[in-house]
Design a protein around this motif. Structure first.
Motif, PDB file in Angstrom:
ATOM      1  N   ALA A   1      12.462   2.505  13.676  1.00  0.00           N
ATOM      2  CA  ALA A   1      11.616   3.647  14.034  1.00  0.00           C
ATOM      3  C   ALA A   1      12.140   4.821  13.198  1.00  0.00           C
ATOM      4  N   GLY A   2      11.598   4.953  11.984  1.00  0.00           N
ATOM      5  CA  GLY A   2      12.161   5.842  10.960  1.00  0.00           C
ATOM      6  C   GLY A   2      12.392   7.274  11.393  1.00  0.00           C
ATOM      7  N   THR A   3      11.388   7.868  12.052  1.00  0.00           N
ATOM      8  CA  THR A   3      11.508   9.289  12.384  1.00  0.00           C
ATOM      9  C   THR A   3      12.618   9.524  13.419  1.00  0.00           C
ATOM     10  N   GLU A   4      12.709   8.618  14.431  1.00  0.00           N
ATOM     11  CA  GLU A   4      13.777   8.745  15.447  1.00  0.00           C
ATOM     12  C   GLU A   4      15.147   8.592  14.791  1.00  0.00           C
TER      13      GLU A   4
ATOM     14  N   THR B   1       9.168  11.443  -2.846  1.00  0.00           N
ATOM     15  CA  THR B   1       9.140  12.664  -2.034  1.00  0.00           C
ATOM     16  C   THR B   1       9.775  12.453  -0.666  1.00  0.00           C
ATOM     17  N   ARG B   2       9.488  11.307  -0.029  1.00  0.00           N
ATOM     18  CA  ARG B   2       9.976  11.083   1.340  1.00  0.00           C
ATOM     19  C   ARG B   2      11.403  10.561   1.404  1.00  0.00           C
ATOM     20  N   THR B   3      11.870   9.939   0.300  1.00  0.00           N
ATOM     21  CA  THR B   3      13.198   9.292   0.391  1.00  0.00           C
ATOM     22  C   THR B   3      14.166   9.649  -0.742  1.00  0.00           C
TER      23      THR B   3
ATOM     24  N   ALA C   1      20.850   7.092   2.634  1.00  0.00           N
ATOM     25  CA  ALA C   1      19.677   6.587   3.372  1.00  0.00           C
ATOM     26  C   ALA C   1      18.415   7.336   2.991  1.00  0.00           C
ATOM     27  N   ASN C   2      18.572   8.638   2.690  1.00  0.00           N
ATOM     28  CA  ASN C   2      17.393   9.457   2.419  1.00  0.00           C
ATOM     29  C   ASN C   2      17.881  10.825   1.923  1.00  0.00           C
ATOM     30  N   THR C   3      17.354  11.289   0.784  1.00  0.00           N
ATOM     31  CA  THR C   3      17.810  12.608   0.277  1.00  0.00           C
ATOM     32  C   THR C   3      17.437  13.722   1.246  1.00  0.00           C
ATOM     33  N   ARG C   4      16.340  13.533   1.991  1.00  0.00           N
ATOM     34  CA  ARG C   4      15.950  14.589   2.945  1.00  0.00           C
ATOM     35  C   ARG C   4      16.971  14.708   4.070  1.00  0.00           C
ATOM     36  N   ILE C   5      17.595  13.564   4.448  1.00  0.00           N
ATOM     37  CA  ILE C   5      18.659  13.630   5.467  1.00  0.00           C
ATOM     38  C   ILE C   5      19.830  14.425   4.886  1.00  0.00           C
TER      39      ILE C   5
ATOM     40  N   ALA D   1      26.695  -2.253  10.556  1.00  0.00           N
ATOM     41  CA  ALA D   1      25.538  -1.865   9.739  1.00  0.00           C
ATOM     42  C   ALA D   1      25.936  -0.839   8.663  1.00  0.00           C
ATOM     43  N   CYS D   2      25.160   0.237   8.553  1.00  0.00           N
ATOM     44  CA  CYS D   2      25.384   1.179   7.450  1.00  0.00           C
ATOM     45  C   CYS D   2      26.709   1.931   7.556  1.00  0.00           C
ATOM     46  N   SER D   3      27.335   1.925   8.741  1.00  0.00           N
ATOM     47  CA  SER D   3      28.637   2.596   8.891  1.00  0.00           C
ATOM     48  C   SER D   3      29.799   1.659   8.570  1.00  0.00           C
TER      49      SER D   3
ATOM     50  N   ASP E   1       0.857  -1.176   0.000  1.00  0.00           N
ATOM     51  CA  ASP E   1       0.000   0.000   0.000  1.00  0.00           C
ATOM     52  C   ASP E   1       0.904   1.241   0.000  1.00  0.00           C
ATOM     53  N   THR E   2       1.485   1.531  -1.163  1.00  0.00           N
ATOM     54  CA  THR E   2       2.393   2.669  -1.293  1.00  0.00           C
ATOM     55  C   THR E   2       2.301   3.204  -2.714  1.00  0.00           C
ATOM     56  N   ASN E   3       3.017   4.279  -2.990  1.00  0.00           N
ATOM     57  CA  ASN E   3       3.014   4.790  -4.366  1.00  0.00           C
ATOM     58  C   ASN E   3       4.320   5.515  -4.655  1.00  0.00           C
TER      59      ASN E   3
ATOM     60  N   GLY F   1      24.458   4.478  11.134  1.00  0.00           N
ATOM     61  CA  GLY F   1      23.604   3.294  11.012  1.00  0.00           C
ATOM     62  C   GLY F   1      23.334   2.605  12.320  1.00  0.00           C
ATOM     63  N   ALA F   2      22.792   1.390  12.190  1.00  0.00           N
ATOM     64  CA  ALA F   2      22.399   0.620  13.371  1.00  0.00           C
ATOM     65  C   ALA F   2      23.609   0.396  14.263  1.00  0.00           C
ATOM     66  N   GLY F   3      23.304   0.234  15.534  1.00  0.00           N
ATOM     67  CA  GLY F   3      24.365   0.044  16.538  1.00  0.00           C
ATOM     68  C   GLY F   3      24.038   0.773  17.822  1.00  0.00           C
TER      69      GLY F   3
ATOM     70  N   ASP G   1       6.179  -4.922   4.897  1.00  0.00           N
ATOM     71  CA  ASP G   1       6.195  -3.698   5.707  1.00  0.00           C
ATOM     72  C   ASP G   1       6.568  -2.503   4.819  1.00  0.00           C
ATOM     73  N   ARG G   2       5.570  -1.694   4.486  1.00  0.00           N
ATOM     74  CA  ARG G   2       5.821  -0.614   3.514  1.00  0.00           C
ATOM     75  C   ARG G   2       6.804   0.429   4.040  1.00  0.00           C
ATOM     76  N   SER G   3       6.920   0.529   5.390  1.00  0.00           N
ATOM     77  CA  SER G   3       7.801   1.580   5.920  1.00  0.00           C
ATOM     78  C   SER G   3       9.281   1.237   5.776  1.00  0.00           C
TER      79      SER G   3
HETATM   80  N1  ACO Z   1       3.994   4.509   1.455  1.00  0.00           N
HETATM   81  C1  ACO Z   1       2.978   5.309   1.869  1.00  0.00           C
HETATM   82  N2  ACO Z   1       2.835   5.727   3.133  1.00  0.00           N
HETATM   83  C2  ACO Z   1       3.753   5.327   4.026  1.00  0.00           C
HETATM   84  C3  ACO Z   1       4.836   4.498   3.665  1.00  0.00           C
HETATM   85  C4  ACO Z   1       4.926   4.091   2.328  1.00  0.00           C
HETATM   86  N3  ACO Z   1       5.933   3.308   1.885  1.00  0.00           N
HETATM   87  N4  ACO Z   1       5.594   4.277   4.761  1.00  0.00           N
HETATM   88  C5  ACO Z   1       5.009   4.932   5.776  1.00  0.00           C
HETATM   89  N5  ACO Z   1       3.881   5.565   5.337  1.00  0.00           N
HETATM   90  C6  ACO Z   1       2.964   6.392   6.088  1.00  0.00           C
HETATM   91  C7  ACO Z   1       2.993   6.092   7.568  1.00  0.00           C
HETATM   92  O1  ACO Z   1       2.129   5.019   7.880  1.00  0.00           O
HETATM   93  C8  ACO Z   1       2.501   7.404   8.143  1.00  0.00           C
HETATM   94  O2  ACO Z   1       1.100   7.464   8.010  1.00  0.00           O
HETATM   95  P1  ACO Z   1       0.206   8.147   9.162  1.00  0.00           P
HETATM   96  O3  ACO Z   1       0.642   9.598   9.200  1.00  0.00           O
HETATM   97  O4  ACO Z   1      -1.180   7.939   8.678  1.00  0.00           O
HETATM   98  O5  ACO Z   1       0.540   7.436  10.432  1.00  0.00           O
HETATM   99  C9  ACO Z   1       3.090   8.453   7.189  1.00  0.00           C
HETATM  100  O6  ACO Z   1       3.387   7.755   5.970  1.00  0.00           O
HETATM  101  C10 ACO Z   1       4.362   9.111   7.707  1.00  0.00           C
HETATM  102  O7  ACO Z   1       5.247   8.088   8.163  1.00  0.00           O
HETATM  103  P2  ACO Z   1       6.639   8.434   8.821  1.00  0.00           P
HETATM  104  O8  ACO Z   1       7.300   7.167   9.246  1.00  0.00           O
HETATM  105  O9  ACO Z   1       6.442   9.512   9.838  1.00  0.00           O
HETATM  106  O10 ACO Z   1       7.396   9.039   7.547  1.00  0.00           O
HETATM  107  P3  ACO Z   1       8.790   9.785   7.490  1.00  0.00           P
HETATM  108  O11 ACO Z   1       8.561  11.085   6.850  1.00  0.00           O
HETATM  109  O12 ACO Z   1       9.513   9.752   8.797  1.00  0.00           O
HETATM  110  O13 ACO Z   1       9.584   8.893   6.462  1.00  0.00           O
HETATM  111  C11 ACO Z   1      11.362   7.241   6.437  1.00  0.00           C
HETATM  112  C12 ACO Z   1       9.891   7.539   6.770  1.00  0.00           C
HETATM  113  C13 ACO Z   1      11.543   7.419   4.954  1.00  0.00           C
HETATM  114  C14 ACO Z   1      11.680   5.820   6.844  1.00  0.00           C
HETATM  115  C15 ACO Z   1      12.266   8.251   7.196  1.00  0.00           C
HETATM  116  O14 ACO Z   1      11.885   8.312   8.538  1.00  0.00           O
HETATM  117  C16 ACO Z   1      13.749   7.880   7.130  1.00  0.00           C
HETATM  118  O15 ACO Z   1      14.385   7.965   6.107  1.00  0.00           O
HETATM  119  N6  ACO Z   1      14.352   7.544   8.275  1.00  0.00           N
HETATM  120  C17 ACO Z   1      15.804   7.308   8.374  1.00  0.00           C
HETATM  121  C18 ACO Z   1      16.287   6.061   7.706  1.00  0.00           C
HETATM  122  C19 ACO Z   1      17.763   5.907   7.965  1.00  0.00           C
HETATM  123  O16 ACO Z   1      18.522   6.853   7.917  1.00  0.00           O
HETATM  124  N7  ACO Z   1      18.205   4.726   8.336  1.00  0.00           N
HETATM  125  C20 ACO Z   1      19.602   4.644   8.802  1.00  0.00           C
HETATM  126  C21 ACO Z   1      20.353   3.612   8.305  1.00  0.00           C
HETATM  127  S1  ACO Z   1      19.507   2.099   8.061  1.00  0.00           S
HETATM  128  C22 ACO Z   1      20.552   0.924   8.784  1.00  0.00           C
HETATM  129  O17 ACO Z   1      21.465   1.201   9.506  1.00  0.00           O
HETATM  130  C23 ACO Z   1      20.194  -0.525   8.514  1.00  0.00           C
END
Ligand code: ACO
Length: 324
Positions: free
Chosen positions: A215-218, A35-37, A253-257, A111-113, A27-29, A312-314, A150-152
């Motif tokens: 926990a993406g946002t954290e 936009t988010r990544t 990891a994310n262009t917004r970062i 992990a990512c580091s 359930d994504t598009n 990254g993770a750790g 898991d779409r997230s």
């Molecule tokens: N498609 C559509 N909607 C989605 C998707 C998806 N794929 N994923 C989540 N959503 C929804 C959520 O359910 C939420 O809906 P709600 O508001 O109704 O609850 C909404 O979108 C916002 O979700 P957030 O998780 O708050 O989205 P955010 O803007 O934080 O973006 C993301 C998520 C892309 C994961 C971002 O938090 C991120 O990039 N985090 C860092 C990732 C990273 O740097 N990882 C480090 C390394 S990884 C490693 O070490 C293995």
């Protein structure tokens, strides 16, 4: 004595999975993901191709470019998706390329580091004169630890490898400053199942505990703050200023970062090399894949200061500053 980067390579599996492909099962598009990544597509390895197999292909590419690795003093592989619990992937590479028996061969789990941890360890081994030639590989088959329902998280990750050969050299070129750090956190980024705390059983495979929980946002907030700190520290260590950097290559990891880090540091977005759109987050491999691509596409010139950085993770993080 400095550790200079002599050869770079990367390997990406051929199979491309686009955001439109993911729309069919999740359930994504495409718009949300871009936009988010910033991710448009990612490479996913064949079921039969392990991360060790991919690592060997990347090292083969180093050799095709002219690298002589038979006498490497150390092989360091960064991976969270190794082929076997043991032997290490470094050991598999040693066997595959018949590298001398007196070399060190070990894997790093950061992990990512991981690529940065491996590069900085290689630099220490060379600067201390323990080693003259070190092979660094970061290999990840993230598709094996992603919960594809898991779409997230499923939209974020891809598979790939980067490799580098470092050699001891006199002069001013090579790794001139490093930073490394860690802060234990098993809550915001973890793969619980598969280790001895939670060995894989029928139940936890069913529960998907053997896949990535994030926990993406954290993680996002922590990443931005940590990138700021480690970049500043590494540049200061070298008695340089942020404006002296020619190129910054962060973990993809994310262009917004990346945009947030650029803004906080007062650097323009075009100082940041970005290729996340093609490969997604390939964990430890991502910095090296982007570094190889930047180098091969002529984005790095003689005299440039290039800063590599990852989080990254750790949790783990680190930076490597290189003079070309
Ligand atoms: N498609 C559509 N909607 C989605 C998707 C998806 N794929 N994923 C989540 N959503 C929804 C959520 O359910 C939420 O809906 P709600 O508001 O109704 O609850 C909404 O979108 C916002 O979700 P957030 O998780 O708050 O989205 P955010 O803007 O934080 O973006 C993301 C998520 C892309 C994961 C971002 O938090 C991120 O990039 N985090 C860092 C990732 C990273 O740097 N990882 C480090 C390394 S990884 C490693 O070490 C293995």
């Amino acid at each position: 004595m400095k550790a200079n980067i002599k050869y770079l390579s990367s390997y990406l599996p051929e199979n491309i999975i686009t955001n439109y492909d993911l729309e069919k099962t999740l359930d994504t598009n495409n718009d949300w993901i871009v936009t988010r990544t910033g991710i448009e597509e990612r490479r996913i390895a064949d079921k039969t191709e392990s991360s060790g197999d991919m690592a060997i292909k990347a090292v083969n590419k180093l050799k095709e470019k002219g690298a002589f690795i038979d006498d490497a003093d150390a092989i360091i592989v960064a991976t969270s998706t190794k082929s076997y619990t043991f032997p290490s992937t470094a050991g598999l590479i040693q066997k595959s390329f018949n590298i001398k028996n007196s070399c060190l061969a070990f894997d790093i789990s950061a992990a990512c580091s991981g690529y940065i941890y491996a590069l900085n360890t290689a630099a220490s081994l060379i600067e201390s004169k323990e080693c003259k030639k070190v092979l660094v590989v970061a290999s990840e088959k993230c598709s094996d630890i992603v919960n594809w329902q898991d779409r997230s998280t499923a939209i974020l990750f891809g598979d790939g490898v980067s490799a580098a050969l470092l050699e001891a050299e006199e002069g001013d070129k090579g790794i001139i400053s490093t930073d490394i750090g860690a802060e234990s956190n098993d809550e915001i980024l973890i793969v619980k199942g598969g280790g001895s705390a939670s060995p894989i059983t029928e139940e936890n495979v069913e529960d998907k505990t053997n896949t990535i929980y994030m926990a993406g946002t954290e993680v996002f907030k922590k990443a931005v703050k940590t990138f700021d700190d480690t970049i500043n520290k590494t540049v200061k260590n070298a008695n340089l200023e942020l404006k002296d950097l020619s190129l910054v290559i962060t973990h993809q990891a994310n262009t917004r970062i990346m945009n947030a880090v650029a803004k906080n540091l007062g650097l323009s977005d075009d100082k940041f090399y970005v290729n996340i759109q093609k490969y997604g987050n390939t964990s430890a491999a991502s910095v090296g894949i982007a570094f190889t691509e930047a180098f091969e596409s002529g984005n790095i010139k003689n005299g440039d200061y290039v800063l590599l950085t990852a989080f990254g993770a750790g949790l783990t993080w680190g930076s490597t500053l290189i003079k070309f």
